[in-house]
Scaffold this motif. Structure first.
Motif, mmCIF file in Angstrom:
data_model
loop_
_atom_site.group_PDB
_atom_site.id
_atom_site.type_symbol
_atom_site.label_atom_id
_atom_site.label_comp_id
_atom_site.label_asym_id
_atom_site.label_seq_id
_atom_site.Cartn_x
_atom_site.Cartn_y
_atom_site.Cartn_z
ATOM 1 N N ARG A 17 44.085 29.639 26.677
ATOM 2 C CA ARG A 17 44.995 30.354 27.572
ATOM 3 C C ARG A 17 44.268 31.076 28.701
ATOM 4 N N ARG A 20 43.465 28.485 31.338
ATOM 5 C CA ARG A 20 44.687 28.155 32.083
ATOM 6 C C ARG A 20 45.046 29.268 33.063
ATOM 7 N N MET A 21 44.899 30.499 32.623
ATOM 8 C CA MET A 21 45.221 31.624 33.495
ATOM 9 C C MET A 21 44.301 31.655 34.707
ATOM 10 N N ILE A 23 42.734 29.121 36.104
ATOM 11 C CA ILE A 23 43.107 28.016 36.982
ATOM 12 C C ILE A 23 44.337 28.376 37.803
ATOM 13 N N ALA A 24 45.338 28.983 37.165
ATOM 14 C CA ALA A 24 46.564 29.347 37.858
ATOM 15 C C ALA A 24 46.301 30.404 38.929
ATOM 16 N N LEU A 25 45.544 31.444 38.587
ATOM 17 C CA LEU A 25 45.229 32.496 39.552
ATOM 18 C C LEU A 25 44.429 31.934 40.727
ATOM 19 N N ALA A 27 44.320 28.815 41.790
ATOM 20 C CA ALA A 27 45.156 27.906 42.575
ATOM 21 C C ALA A 27 46.079 28.680 43.507
ATOM 22 N N PHE A 28 46.719 29.738 43.003
ATOM 23 C CA PHE A 28 47.617 30.528 43.837
ATOM 24 C C PHE A 28 46.854 31.246 44.944
ATOM 25 N N LEU A 81 45.818 38.889 43.883
ATOM 26 C CA LEU A 81 45.179 37.850 43.075
ATOM 27 C C LEU A 81 43.678 38.080 42.963
ATOM 28 N N TYR A 249 50.803 37.326 27.682
ATOM 29 C CA TYR A 249 50.432 35.916 27.584
ATOM 30 C C TYR A 249 49.204 35.703 26.709
#
Length: 265
Positions: A17, A20-21, A23-25, A27-28, A81, A249
């Motif tokens: 997790r 994944r977090m 990668i998401a941060l 990417a945004f 971010l 999360y």
């Protein structure tokens, strides 16, 4: 070792997790940074957008209304971010994502310039005449063909600002511990954006072909900085909301361990 023979408890990195977090941060942050560069060619009037009378500022012998690049609408999200990545993945995480964002910005502009210079289809050039755009190719080139001085200035300012943000964030964190999340986030943004706001204007408009006089440079830089700081303060609740969401999360124990590791980075 045969993958089929691995223990059932073994999981791929992508299933973690925290990975994944990150990668998401990342990417945004990158998509906001790239998008801000490309839509930033438009200047909007804040007073007209809000439907209020023009607020005439007067600084360093200069005056004007509140006009900003549309890209400034996205930069507050970049601040949030950046601080979130800093909080949970440390300075190495922010530096990695910052360099990645710069690479993607350069990549985007290279292909934008390539797109401008390929020969347009004859029918396409006039396809938007009914919409008030007589030459689609000229409009495309004007929007995506930003000056090299502006591109260079914005990239340098972004990267310098991010690196300063990392340093100030951790200095404040080392001094205050885990208290006052808002202070290290806002304090680091205050210093980094002070540099960012003036570096981009100096490179793009003082050193660049427009050769702004220094009073105009200081006046517009101060107004831009004031706007960014107001936006950063307004975004503080979102910072706490993201922190709460991350804890939910990851779980309290994993979230605390990540923050602890980030302080040692």
């Amino acid at each position: 070792m045969d993958p089929a023979a691995q223990p059932a408890s073994a999981t791929r990195t992508i299933d973690d997790r925290a990975v994944r977090m990150f990668i998401a941060l990342a990417a945004f942050l990158c998509v906001n940074a790239v998008l801000a560069e490309f839509i930033g060619v438009k200047i909007f009037a804040l007073e007209d957008t809000l439907g209020i009378a023009p607020l005439q500022w007067n600084l360093f012998g200069q005056s004007g209304s509140l006009n900003f690049t549309v890209g400034t609408l996205l930069w507050p999200f970049v601040f949030i971010l950046t601080d979130t990545i800093n909080e949970f993945f440390g300075s190495r995480g922010v530096r990695f994502v910052s360099w990645l964002a710069v690479a993607l910005i350069v990549y985007g502009f290279v292909f934008a310039y390539a797109a401008i210079h390929v020969a347009p289809a004859g029918w396409w050039v006039g396809v938007a005449k009914d919409q008030g755009v007589p030459d689609y190719q000229a409009a495309f080139a004007a929007i995506f063909g930003q000056g090299l001085w502006s591109i260079f200035g914005s990239i340098v300012a972004f990267l310098v600002g991010q690196l300063i943000d990392v340093a100030i964030f951790h200095r404040i964190r080392n001094a205050t511990g885990e208290r006052w999340v808002w202070l290290r986030a806002t304090g680091s943004t205050a210093v980094s954006q002070l540099v960012d706001s003036f570096v981009v204007l100096y490179i793009a408009f003082v050193l660049g072909p427009q050769h702004w006089p220094i009073p105009q440079f200081f006046a517009i830089g101060t107004v831009n900085y004031g706007y960014k700081m107001l936006a950063a303060v307004a975004m503080i609740p979102l910072l706490y909301l993201m922190r709460h969401g991350i804890r939910a999360y990851l779980g309290h124990e994993r979230e605390a361990r990540l923050r602890s590791e980030a302080t040692r980075d």
